[in-house]
Every structure is written in structure tokens, then in C-alpha cells.
Scaffold this active site. Structure first.
Site, PDB file in Angstrom:
ATOM      1  N   CYS A  40       7.265 -11.301   2.664  1.00  0.00           N
ATOM      2  CA  CYS A  40       7.238 -10.027   1.937  1.00  0.00           C
ATOM      3  C   CYS A  40       8.122  -8.994   2.654  1.00  0.00           C
ATOM      4  O   CYS A  40       8.304  -9.062   3.860  1.00  0.00           O
ATOM      5  CB  CYS A  40       5.797  -9.545   1.873  1.00  0.00           C
ATOM      6  SG  CYS A  40       5.555  -7.954   1.065  1.00  0.00           S
ATOM      7  N   SER A  42       7.328  -6.053   3.304  1.00  0.00           N
ATOM      8  CA  SER A  42       6.533  -5.196   4.200  1.00  0.00           C
ATOM      9  C   SER A  42       6.674  -5.622   5.666  1.00  0.00           C
ATOM     10  O   SER A  42       6.647  -4.781   6.566  1.00  0.00           O
ATOM     11  CB  SER A  42       5.058  -5.214   3.802  1.00  0.00           C
ATOM     12  OG  SER A  42       4.896  -4.660   2.523  1.00  0.00           O
ATOM     13  N   HIS A  45       9.510  -4.028   7.246  1.00  0.00           N
ATOM     14  CA  HIS A  45       9.267  -2.641   7.673  1.00  0.00           C
ATOM     15  C   HIS A  45       8.772  -2.591   9.125  1.00  0.00           C
ATOM     16  O   HIS A  45       8.879  -1.563   9.781  1.00  0.00           O
ATOM     17  CB  HIS A  45       8.237  -1.959   6.767  1.00  0.00           C
ATOM     18  CG  HIS A  45       8.696  -1.717   5.355  1.00  0.00           C
ATOM     19  ND1 HIS A  45       9.889  -1.133   5.037  1.00  0.00           N
ATOM     20  CD2 HIS A  45       8.104  -1.985   4.164  1.00  0.00           C
ATOM     21  CE1 HIS A  45      10.012  -1.036   3.726  1.00  0.00           C
ATOM     22  NE2 HIS A  45       8.943  -1.564   3.166  1.00  0.00           N
ATOM     23  N   HIS A  61       1.643 -11.691   6.162  1.00  0.00           N
ATOM     24  CA  HIS A  61       0.352 -11.313   5.557  1.00  0.00           C
ATOM     25  C   HIS A  61       0.180 -11.949   4.189  1.00  0.00           C
ATOM     26  O   HIS A  61      -0.619 -11.494   3.397  1.00  0.00           O
ATOM     27  CB  HIS A  61       0.275  -9.782   5.456  1.00  0.00           C
ATOM     28  CG  HIS A  61       1.353  -9.213   4.592  1.00  0.00           C
ATOM     29  ND1 HIS A  61       2.651  -9.075   5.010  1.00  0.00           N
ATOM     30  CD2 HIS A  61       1.334  -8.809   3.302  1.00  0.00           C
ATOM     31  CE1 HIS A  61       3.374  -8.582   4.029  1.00  0.00           C
ATOM     32  NE2 HIS A  61       2.614  -8.422   2.974  1.00  0.00           N
ATOM     33  N   CYS A 167      -0.401 -11.437  -1.649  1.00  0.00           N
ATOM     34  CA  CYS A 167       0.182 -10.086  -1.658  1.00  0.00           C
ATOM     35  C   CYS A 167       1.041  -9.846  -2.891  1.00  0.00           C
ATOM     36  O   CYS A 167       0.653  -9.126  -3.797  1.00  0.00           O
ATOM     37  CB  CYS A 167       1.004  -9.801  -0.397  1.00  0.00           C
ATOM     38  SG  CYS A 167       1.818  -8.184  -0.484  1.00  0.00           S
TER      39      CYS A 167
HETATM   40  N1  NAD Z   1       1.777  -1.053  -2.323  1.00  0.00           N
HETATM   41  C1  NAD Z   1       1.521  -2.288  -1.944  1.00  0.00           C
HETATM   42  O1  NAD Z   1       0.372  -2.749  -1.998  1.00  0.00           O
HETATM   43  C2  NAD Z   1       2.634  -3.160  -1.461  1.00  0.00           C
HETATM   44  C3  NAD Z   1       2.387  -4.532  -1.247  1.00  0.00           C
HETATM   45  C4  NAD Z   1       3.465  -5.334  -0.860  1.00  0.00           C
HETATM   46  C5  NAD Z   1       4.725  -4.798  -0.683  1.00  0.00           C
HETATM   47  N2  NAD Z   1       4.916  -3.465  -0.866  1.00  0.00           N
HETATM   48  C6  NAD Z   1       6.227  -2.857  -0.740  1.00  0.00           C
HETATM   49  O2  NAD Z   1       6.913  -3.081  -1.968  1.00  0.00           O
HETATM   50  C7  NAD Z   1       8.326  -3.016  -1.724  1.00  0.00           C
HETATM   51  C8  NAD Z   1       8.991  -4.216  -2.383  1.00  0.00           C
HETATM   52  O3  NAD Z   1       8.678  -5.405  -1.672  1.00  0.00           O
HETATM   53  P1  NAD Z   1       9.382  -6.799  -2.061  1.00  0.00           P
HETATM   54  O4  NAD Z   1       8.806  -7.821  -1.163  1.00  0.00           O
HETATM   55  O5  NAD Z   1       9.369  -6.990  -3.533  1.00  0.00           O
HETATM   56  O6  NAD Z   1      10.892  -6.472  -1.608  1.00  0.00           O
HETATM   57  P2  NAD Z   1      12.267  -7.250  -1.983  1.00  0.00           P
HETATM   58  O7  NAD Z   1      13.233  -6.911  -0.921  1.00  0.00           O
HETATM   59  O8  NAD Z   1      11.945  -8.663  -2.299  1.00  0.00           O
HETATM   60  O9  NAD Z   1      12.702  -6.558  -3.378  1.00  0.00           O
HETATM   61  C9  NAD Z   1      13.173  -5.256  -3.472  1.00  0.00           C
HETATM   62  C10 NAD Z   1      14.192  -5.179  -4.619  1.00  0.00           C
HETATM   63  O10 NAD Z   1      14.574  -3.829  -4.830  1.00  0.00           O
HETATM   64  C11 NAD Z   1      15.944  -3.817  -5.183  1.00  0.00           C
HETATM   65  N3  NAD Z   1      16.457  -2.465  -4.989  1.00  0.00           N
HETATM   66  C12 NAD Z   1      16.811  -1.845  -3.831  1.00  0.00           C
HETATM   67  N4  NAD Z   1      17.190  -0.567  -4.091  1.00  0.00           N
HETATM   68  C13 NAD Z   1      17.065  -0.378  -5.440  1.00  0.00           C
HETATM   69  C14 NAD Z   1      17.290   0.711  -6.320  1.00  0.00           C
HETATM   70  N5  NAD Z   1      17.707   1.919  -5.857  1.00  0.00           N
HETATM   71  N6  NAD Z   1      17.047   0.554  -7.640  1.00  0.00           N
HETATM   72  C15 NAD Z   1      16.610  -0.639  -8.116  1.00  0.00           C
HETATM   73  N7  NAD Z   1      16.378  -1.721  -7.333  1.00  0.00           N
HETATM   74  C16 NAD Z   1      16.597  -1.588  -6.009  1.00  0.00           C
HETATM   75  C17 NAD Z   1      16.551  -4.885  -4.286  1.00  0.00           C
HETATM   76  O11 NAD Z   1      17.814  -5.336  -4.774  1.00  0.00           O
HETATM   77  C18 NAD Z   1      15.473  -5.981  -4.346  1.00  0.00           C
HETATM   78  O12 NAD Z   1      15.720  -6.881  -5.411  1.00  0.00           O
HETATM   79  C19 NAD Z   1       8.480  -2.939  -0.209  1.00  0.00           C
HETATM   80  O13 NAD Z   1       8.652  -1.588   0.173  1.00  0.00           O
HETATM   81  C20 NAD Z   1       7.149  -3.443   0.300  1.00  0.00           C
HETATM   82  O14 NAD Z   1       6.851  -2.991   1.590  1.00  0.00           O
HETATM   83  C21 NAD Z   1       3.895  -2.646  -1.259  1.00  0.00           C
HETATM   84 ZN    ZN Z   2       3.216  -7.896   1.152  1.00  0.00          ZN
END
Ligand code: NAD
Ligand code: ZN
Ligand code: ZN
Length: 369
Positions: A40, A42, A45, A61, A167
Site C-alpha cells: 500500500c 501508506s 509515507h 499492514h 486495507c
Molecule cells: N484513509 C484510509 O483509510 C487509507 C487507507 C489506505 C491508504 N490510504 C492512502 O490512500 C492514498 C492512495 O493509496 P494507494 O495505495 O491507492 O496509492 P497508489 O500510489 O497505488 O495510487 C495513487 C494514484 O494516484 C494517482 N495520482 C497522483 N496524483 C494525482 C492527481 N493529482 N490526480 C489524479 N491522480 C493522481 C497516481 O498516478 C496513482 O495511480 C495514499 O495516500 C494512502 O496512504 C488511506
Molecule cells: Zn493501506
């Protein structure tokens, strides 16, 4: 016992594969031999330092595996059980658990500390304690975790796919179904098609959305979004806003969901501006925790009576939703196999995160032998 694990010693470094000492489970804990762990964003980060945690830390996780040992007082999980880890522990008793918000369980206060509920650690490097991401640490062959962080699943489900339901899957799916409360016929804009956003697309489709506009600068992600049920896929926020008004006769989208990898003000503003009067913007992605990453026009918020809300784990209840989504998968109603773009060995974890950053994976998954 020894375990090989990927450790982040401090922010700004790469993942290092090392042998750690692993304590046996104490009361209320279980020892898991992992089969797979999703990668993931996260955990990245932790590398950038956007999510300040207690270092050194074993990452990961989003894991699934087989129980090898249980501590005293664990009566409902047995050796040999197949389990998915929930990145959020659920005590079942606190105010939030007992009112249908298990994702907000008070045990989550320990997440960034990465210790177990008695505030001690099970991973050690010599004299040094090593924490675990989300009280787990699934970038390790084995981990000892709280019983409250595991969900038992049926033995016939493939653990290497089920890991993602710890997740990314419920976080994305629930962001549309529960947080945005998408209704049949609605228009939804999803910003960012990664491991989370692709599941927001699936959730919006399940909920009956008429228009699902996926936004991602990476062409591969836009192609995947269309395969998973998006009706439109565009590269920029400007195109998404124009499209949201075009397909709704100038009204605007009912909801927008922000699932980009690193949240910054512009993308939340675009999401907010794509929504109609009384529309909802759901922020799922994370940015730098030490910064105020959202700036919006307050008058538009007030006069159009818009809502902006956060969503943790897609507002899902881990003990119910993990099994529920796996049931949908078994019945052919959820695309889980298709989420795994590429698999890696633990040794290749840094390559896996480079591939994520390059936009090559919906989800990369580490497989343990
Ligand atoms: N709130 C929660 O419970 C929770 C849980 C898990 C992950 N997250 C967070 O969610 C986010 C996404 O995680 P992920 O694993 O899917 O990441 P990822 O890197 O797999 O996907 C992110 C996507 O966003 C795209 N992107 C980047 N900038 C952009 C923009 N300006 N406009 C449109 N698209 C854009 C990227 O090209 C990529 O495809 C992370 O910040 C992660 O930490 C939150
Ligand atoms: Zn996650
Ligand atoms: Zn609780």
C-alpha cells in the site's frame, strides 16, 4: 524465533531486509506466518516521513497468512486458521466499536506507535525494539499481533489475493458505498486510480452509479479504471470538472472521492469544485501530516451547502466487511484477482515501491515462500 523482515530505520532511507528476533505471542495475541502482503502507498509515507511513526519499523499492514501459535485467552482463533489482518484493530467494546464504527476503535491510538496493546514490542534487533506498521508489520515472514487485528476467513479463499482485503479493497469500496453513500443513477468522480481508487471504482459501480469519472495522469491506470467499471477516464482535474458538469446537464457530480497517493490542496479543490450543490467530497488519501493540506473556498462550501469529509478504511467495519467483500469475490461479484498487477519477493520490496511510484501497478504484492 528469527524472522526476515523489511525495516525502515528512519525516514528518508530505503527498506532494508534484516533478520529480527520475534517474541512468542503473549495473552490475547496470535503469531502469523504470512503468505502475502500488499504494498500500500501508506507504507511509502513511512519512507518519506509524511506519516510520522516510531522508527525503526517493520512495514506492511495488508497481510494474510496462517496462524502458527496463539497466546493465553485466545479461544476463537486456532493454530492453522487462515486469517486476514485488518490494519485497524477492533476491541469490540469501546464507544466506536459498539456503535458500528469499528474502524475508529480507540485501539487505533497505538497505530503510529506500532506497539501491541500492553505498549511493548514483539520485533527486536539486538537490544533495540522494532515497531510494526499499524501494530502489524506484514513485510515480515512472521509477526505477532493482537487477536483484535485478525479476521478468520474460509480455508478455500486464496490468501495471496485475500491480503488486499486488509486495507486497499474495503478502503476504496467503502469510500464510495459508505462514505460517499453513492446511490443508483449518480455521478461520481474518483481522483487517483491506485490500489485504493480502483476499489472506489468497484464500489461506485456496485452502488449503481451512472457516471463514474476516473482521474489519473497515468494512461495504464485510466485503461484499468475503464476495465473495472468507470464510464470515463481522464488525465487532469480540469477535464474531470468539465466532464462532471457535461454529463449532469450543468448540475455537477453528486460526489467526488480523493484517493491520490499524496494529498495536496489542488486535487481536493478540484474534487470539491466538481461536485454539485449539497454534493460530497470524500478525502481518503494522506499527505504530510505536519501540514494543512486542504484549502477551500468557504463561501462556496456554505452557500452550496457542500460536505467535505474524511474516510478511514472506507468507513467499513473490519470484522464484517472483510468477510462480506470476500463473499462477493467468491460469488464472482468482486474483481480481486485482477487487482494484483505484479508479485515480488521480500528482497525486491524497493523495486516494488519504485514500480508503484512509476504508476506500473494497481497493486504490487509480496509473496512469501
Ligand atoms: N484513509 C484510509 O483509510 C487509507 C487507507 C489506505 C491508504 N490510504 C492512502 O490512500 C492514498 C492512495 O493509496 P494507494 O495505495 O491507492 O496509492 P497508489 O500510489 O497505488 O495510487 C495513487 C494514484 O494516484 C494517482 N495520482 C497522483 N496524483 C494525482 C492527481 N493529482 N490526480 C489524479 N491522480 C493522481 C497516481 O498516478 C496513482 O495511480 C495514499 O495516500 C494512502 O496512504 C488511506
Ligand atoms: Zn493501506
Ligand atoms: Zn473498540
Amino acid at each position: 524465533m528469527k524472522t526476515r523482515a523489511a525495516v525502515m530505520w528512519e525516514a528518508g532511507k530505503s527498506w532494508e531486509i534484516v533478520d529480527l528476533e520475534l517474541d512468542p505471542p503473549k495473552a490475547g495475541e496470535v503469531q502469523i506466518k504470512f503468505v502475502a502482503s500488499g504494498m500500500c502507498h501508506s507504507d511509502d509515507h513511512l519512507r518519506t516521513g509524511d506519516l510520522p511513526s516510531r522508527y525503526p519499523i517493520v512495514g506492511g499492514h495488508e497481510g494474510a497468512g496462517i496462524v502458527e501459535a496463539v497466546g493465553d485467552g485466545v479461544f476463537d482463533i486456532a493454530v492453522g486458521d487462515h486469517v486476514v489482518c485488518s490494519f485497524l484493530p477492533t476491541c469490540g467494546k469501546c464507544r466506536w466499536c459498539s456503535t458500528g464504527h469499528q474502524n475508529l476503535c480507540d485501539m487505533g491510538a497505538l497505530l503510529l506507535e506500532g506497539c501491541l496493546p500492553d505498549t511493548t514490542f514483539r520485533f527486536h534487533s539486538g537490544e533495540q525494539d522494532v515497531s510494526g506498521m499499524c501494530m502489524l508489520g506484514t513485510f515480515s515472514e512472521r509477526a505477532v499481533v493482537s487477536r483484535n487485528s485478525v479476521v478468520k476467513i474460509d480455508d478455500d479463499l486464496p490468501l495471496e489475493k485475500a491480503a488486499l482485503v486488509g486495507c486497499g479493497v474495503p478502503t476504496g469500496w467503502g469510500s464510495a458505498v459508505y462514505a460517499a453513500e453513492v446511490k443508483p443513477g449518480e455521478t461520481v468522480v474518483i481522483f487517483g486510480v491506485g490500489g485504493i481508487g480502483i476499489n472506489s471504482v468497484q464500489g461506485a459501480k456496485h452502488a449503481g452509479a451512472r457516471h463514474i469519472i476516473a482521474v489519473d495522469p497515468v494512461e495504464f491506470k485510466r485503461v484499468k479504471a475503464l476495465e473495472f467499471g468507470a464510464t470515463h477516464a481522464v488525465a487532469t482535474g480540469e477535464e474531470a470538472i468539465a466532464l462532471a458538469y457535461e454529463v449532469t446537464n450543468g448540475v455537477g457530480a453528486d460526489s467526488a472521492i480523493v484517493t491520490v497517493g499524496v494529498v495536496a490542496s489542488k486535487v481536493v479543490e478540484d474534487a470539491f469544485n466538481s461536485t454539485r450543490k449539497l454534493g460530497t467530497t470524500v478525502v481518503v488519501g494522506l499527505g504530510n501530516m505536519m501540514e494543512n493540506t486542504i484549502q477551500l473556498n468557504g463561501d462556496v462550501l456554505t452557500l452550496y451547502q457542500k460536505t467535505v469529509k474524511g474516510s478511514l478504511f472506507g468507513n467499513s467495519n473490519p470484522m464484517h466487511d472483510i468477510k462480506n467483500i470476500l463473499s462477493l469475490y467468491r460469488d464472482g461479484l468482486y474483481k480481486l484477482d485482477e487487482l494484483v498487477t505484479k508479485t515480488y519477493s521480500l528482497d525486491d520490496i524497493n523495486q516494488g515501491y519504485e514500480d508503484m511510484a512509476a504508476g506500473e501497478n494497481l497493486r504490487g504484492v509480496i509473496l512469501y515462500s
